[in-house]
Design an enzyme around this catalytic site. Structure first.
Site, PDB file in Angstrom:
ATOM      1  CB  CYS A  87      46.909  49.326  37.363  1.00 46.94           C
ATOM      2  SG  CYS A  87      48.076  49.444  36.387  1.00 46.94           S
ATOM      3  CG  HIS A 174      45.120  45.761  35.454  1.00 47.30           C
ATOM      4  ND1 HIS A 174      43.786  47.386  36.130  1.00 47.30           N
ATOM      5  CD2 HIS A 174      45.257  46.232  35.108  1.00 47.30           C
ATOM      6  CE1 HIS A 174      44.468  48.109  35.945  1.00 47.30           C
ATOM      7  NE2 HIS A 174      45.389  47.522  34.814  1.00 47.30           N
ATOM      8  CD  GLU A 176      40.664  45.996  37.372  1.00 45.72           C
ATOM      9  OE1 GLU A 176      40.503  47.036  37.087  1.00 45.72           O
ATOM     10  OE2 GLU A 176      41.320  45.359  38.118  1.00 45.72           O
TER      11      GLU A 176
END
Length: 233
Positions: A87, A174, A176
């Site tokens: 991001c 995202h 993660e």
């Protein structure tokens, strides 16, 4: 393996990417770029993750440390240190490499479909990914393809992933996050509703795969020598 986790917010930790480092016996150093100099020279690490944040790349007047981070990332790219940006992190890499970053066609918050490009088929990270997948997003800006980079994923809003050279990747989504991380974001955003968190377990496996494959790339690179002053401390 020594990995630097470059974060920009206390509610934006490395999530499953950090798990990937620790579970292979690596050392993960977390550094908030908004709070002073890194604990060790970033180029001394074997790999770097750069994560998201609530600021934008063009807000250097409000966040002067972004200028320092821009120079830091340019140095990592020049030194060939493996780096994976998520991001804001992906936007910062794109900007440092000469790419345009600015307001997206529209915001993406929640699950949005992403499709791989033909170039992703032989990419070390995305070659094993499904052709289409729903990605968890939370962004208002987006990146264009930096000069010399390879597009890896897109959707109607724009470019979603790219590779720069053999050691740098940027993604807009995202990969993660865990459910706990997203719960924190929802709470800080005034309890935004309408986002289904049921797919988080599946999404975590997808993100973990990307992180593992990035770390495999980093592990094949020659190990970097730590500066003498750092070794002595």
């Amino acid at each position: 393996m020594r990995v630097l986790s470059l974060i920009h917010s206390d509610i934006g930790p490395p999530g499953v990417f950090g798990d990937a480092v620790r579970e292979r016996g690596g050392s993960l150093t977390e550094w908030n770029a908004a709070r002073g100099a890194p604990p060790e020279p970033p180029e001394s690490y074997d790999a770097v993750f750069a994560f998201g944040g609530g600021m934008h790349v063009d807000q250097e007047a409000e966040h002067p440390w972004l200028r320092d981070e821009d120079q830091l990332i340019k140095g990592l790219l020049a030194d060939g240190v493996p780096i994976f940006g998520v991001c804001l992190g992906g936007q910062l890499i794109a900007k440092a490499a000469g790419g345009h970053v600015g307001p997206a066609l529209r915001e993406e918050v929640g699950w949005c479909e992403v499709e791989l490009t033909p170039e992703a088929a032989d990419d070390p990270l995305f070659g094993a990914a499904p052709q289409r997948f729903d990605a968890f997003q939370w962004h208002y800006y987006s990146f264009d393809l930096p000069p010399g980079a390879v597009p890896l994923a897109r959707n109607p809003v724009g470019l979603q992933a790219y590779r720069l050279g053999d050691t740098a990747w940027g993604i807009q989504f995202h990969a993660e996050v865990t459910r706990e991380i997203v719960d924190g974001w929802l709470a800080s955003d005034g309890g935004r509703r309408g986002i289904d968190l049921a797919p988080m377990e599946r999404w975590g496996r997808f993100g973990r795969g990307l992180a593992d494959r990035f770390l495999d790339v980093a592990a094949r690179r020659p190990r970097r020598e730590r500066p003498a002053a750092t070794r002595a401390s």
